[in-house]
Design a protein around this motif. Sequence first.
Motif, short mmCIF file in Angstrom:
data_model
loop_
_atom_site.label_atom_id
_atom_site.label_comp_id
_atom_site.label_asym_id
_atom_site.label_seq_id
_atom_site.Cartn_x
_atom_site.Cartn_y
_atom_site.Cartn_z
N GLY A 70 -43.77 65.57 50.12
CA GLY A 70 -44.33 64.62 51.07
C GLY A 70 -45.63 63.98 50.64
O GLY A 70 -46.28 63.31 51.45
N ASP A 71 -46.04 64.16 49.37
CA ASP A 71 -47.29 63.54 48.91
C ASP A 71 -47.15 62.02 48.91
O ASP A 71 -46.08 61.44 48.71
CB ASP A 71 -47.65 64.01 47.50
N HIS A 72 -48.30 61.35 49.09
CA HIS A 72 -48.36 59.89 49.07
C HIS A 72 -48.31 59.39 47.62
O HIS A 72 -48.83 60.03 46.71
CB HIS A 72 -49.65 59.43 49.75
N VAL A 73 -47.67 58.23 47.44
CA VAL A 73 -47.49 57.65 46.09
C VAL A 73 -48.37 56.41 45.97
O VAL A 73 -48.32 55.51 46.83
CB VAL A 73 -46.02 57.30 45.82
N GLU A 74 -49.12 56.33 44.86
CA GLU A 74 -49.93 55.14 44.56
C GLU A 74 -49.13 54.25 43.58
O GLU A 74 -49.02 54.55 42.39
CB GLU A 74 -51.26 55.54 43.94
N LEU A 75 -48.60 53.19 44.09
CA LEU A 75 -47.78 52.30 43.25
C LEU A 75 -48.68 51.32 42.49
O LEU A 75 -49.69 50.86 43.00
CB LEU A 75 -46.79 51.52 44.11
N PRO A 76 -48.34 50.99 41.25
CA PRO A 76 -49.15 50.02 40.49
C PRO A 76 -49.02 48.61 41.08
O PRO A 76 -48.10 48.31 41.83
CB PRO A 76 -48.55 50.10 39.08
N ALA A 77 -49.99 47.78 40.69
CA ALA A 77 -49.99 46.41 41.19
C ALA A 77 -48.80 45.65 40.60
O ALA A 77 -48.37 45.90 39.47
CB ALA A 77 -51.29 45.73 40.81
N GLY A 81 -44.67 38.43 45.98
CA GLY A 81 -43.30 38.01 46.22
C GLY A 81 -42.29 39.03 45.75
O GLY A 81 -41.09 38.83 45.93
N THR A 82 -42.76 40.09 45.12
CA THR A 82 -41.87 41.16 44.65
C THR A 82 -42.08 42.38 45.54
O THR A 82 -43.21 42.83 45.75
CB THR A 82 -42.16 41.51 43.19
N ASP A 83 -41.00 42.92 46.05
CA ASP A 83 -41.04 44.14 46.88
C ASP A 83 -40.73 45.34 46.02
O ASP A 83 -39.73 45.35 45.29
CB ASP A 83 -40.02 44.06 48.03
N VAL A 84 -41.61 46.38 46.08
CA VAL A 84 -41.40 47.63 45.34
C VAL A 84 -41.52 48.77 46.36
O VAL A 84 -42.57 48.90 47.03
CB VAL A 84 -42.42 47.81 44.22
N GLY A 85 -40.49 49.54 46.45
CA GLY A 85 -40.50 50.65 47.41
C GLY A 85 -39.94 51.92 46.80
O GLY A 85 -39.09 51.86 45.92
N VAL A 86 -40.45 53.09 47.32
CA VAL A 86 -39.99 54.40 46.85
C VAL A 86 -39.18 55.04 47.97
O VAL A 86 -39.66 55.14 49.12
CB VAL A 86 -41.17 55.30 46.46
N TYR A 87 -37.97 55.46 47.63
CA TYR A 87 -37.07 56.04 48.61
C TYR A 87 -36.76 57.47 48.20
O TYR A 87 -36.62 57.79 47.01
CB TYR A 87 -35.76 55.24 48.69
N ASP A 88 -36.67 58.34 49.27
CA ASP A 88 -36.25 59.72 48.99
C ASP A 88 -34.74 59.77 48.98
O ASP A 88 -34.07 58.76 49.18
CB ASP A 88 -36.87 60.67 49.99
N LEU A 89 -34.22 60.99 48.77
CA LEU A 89 -32.78 61.13 48.63
C LEU A 89 -32.05 60.89 49.93
O LEU A 89 -30.83 60.66 49.93
CB LEU A 89 -32.44 62.50 48.07
N SER A 90 -32.79 60.93 51.05
CA SER A 90 -32.14 60.66 52.33
C SER A 90 -32.03 59.16 52.58
O SER A 90 -31.46 58.74 53.59
CB SER A 90 -32.93 61.31 53.47
N ASP A 125 -42.83 54.88 50.54
CA ASP A 125 -44.01 54.09 50.20
C ASP A 125 -43.56 52.73 49.67
O ASP A 125 -42.46 52.56 49.17
CB ASP A 125 -44.88 54.79 49.14
N GLY A 126 -44.49 51.76 49.76
CA GLY A 126 -44.21 50.43 49.26
C GLY A 126 -43.53 49.56 50.29
O GLY A 126 -43.61 49.82 51.50
N SER A 127 -42.88 48.52 49.79
CA SER A 127 -42.24 47.56 50.68
C SER A 127 -40.77 47.46 50.36
O SER A 127 -40.34 47.68 49.23
CB SER A 127 -42.90 46.17 50.52
N GLY A 128 -40.02 47.09 51.37
CA GLY A 128 -38.58 46.97 51.23
C GLY A 128 -37.90 47.34 52.52
O GLY A 128 -38.56 47.65 53.53
#
Length: 430
Positions: free
Chosen positions: A53-60, A64-73, A78-81
Amino acid sequence: MRVAVMAVLVALVLLAAPLAFGIQTSFFADERDELERVALAAAVHVPPQFVAGDHVELPAHERGTDVGVYDLSGRLRDGSGPRKADAITRLAQGGAVTRGRGDHQIVVAVPIPSGEQVIGVVRASTGTPQVWRRVALAWLGLAGAALVALITAVVVARRQARTLSAPLEALSAKAGAVAEGDLTARAEGSAIAEIDQVARTQNTMVEQLARWLEHERHFTSNASHQLRTPLAGLQLGLEAAAAGPGRDLRAAVTEALEQVRHLQQTVDEVLRLARATPRPGVPPTTRPAAEVVEGVERRWYGTFAAEGRRLVFGVEPGGEGLRIPDRTAEQVLDVLLDNALRHGRGTVEVTVREMGGAGAVDVSDEGSLTLDRRALFERGTTTSRAGSGIGLTLAREMAEAAGGRLTLARAAPTTFTLLLPVAEPPPSHE
């Protein structure tokens, strides 16, 4: 010019259509590659504690580009999407990078490994309208380049068309001038071999036409010049016979028939000279030179006597048996005697002699010539104001047509020499 422009248009269509398709394919492929790099960079920043459950720091990343982190569920951590993982994202949970398009977006999903397990998925996406805008700008540039190429083709085609049409227009103008009667018009050369060939052919045709027309004009003047004397003699003889009722009609008819015979020979000789090429198998008739000059003497003696002039004929030893072209000799002597009667003075002497295996006939009077020898035999050159400038030229042409020559032997007293080939060697004097 239309052919050249159509060829360029076909070439542009055949080249631009696949090029435009290639631009579209390349832009979408580049965008997917870019999304994959962004997703991989984001996956590197996801720690193993992501599962706890740790927070993720995504790079810049680009706007206009969406970057998101999804778990296995399938939940967005984190991020957008989208809040829930789509089908492309769920496919990446299997451990492979997944690409696809959906809902007007380009989507790339990259699995997040931890050891030998996948602990999540990074999803990167961008809208297709942005890519289509770049494709449209590239297509617009391609269309501009095609337009420039088309304009250049039109300019080059017009210039080339002018290069082709200018000599053809000049050739047409020369042909029009010839059609209007200017036989001196000649087509000029150009830088195009095919048109030059046409121009040379036209010039050759015009030169042949000019020669034929000149030949016809000469024939007309030659015929009128040569027929004038025998017709005048025939007319005078018939008038004399008609005026004198006590005159012997048989003698008048005989003289008229002689004039008609000579007139027929004159026509034949002029026609023979008028032919461009002599008829094969028709050799010229020959007679002894003495007979030829006797016939000429009978025709001309009375004419000279009526003018108070003497006409003397003579044959030197060795010249009696020379067989010469009789019709040519008669016609040339008629010209020379008529010339001596009209333009000469005093006694006229005609002498036949043998000279170097050829027959020579000298015609001399007591007059003199001041004309240049080279211009004397040119058509149009007259020995006096009353002359037509035809006789001597015609006489030389007749002599040359029979294989002989006519020359001015002396200017004072005026003496012309006619050289004619003989039909057989002159008799031996041994």
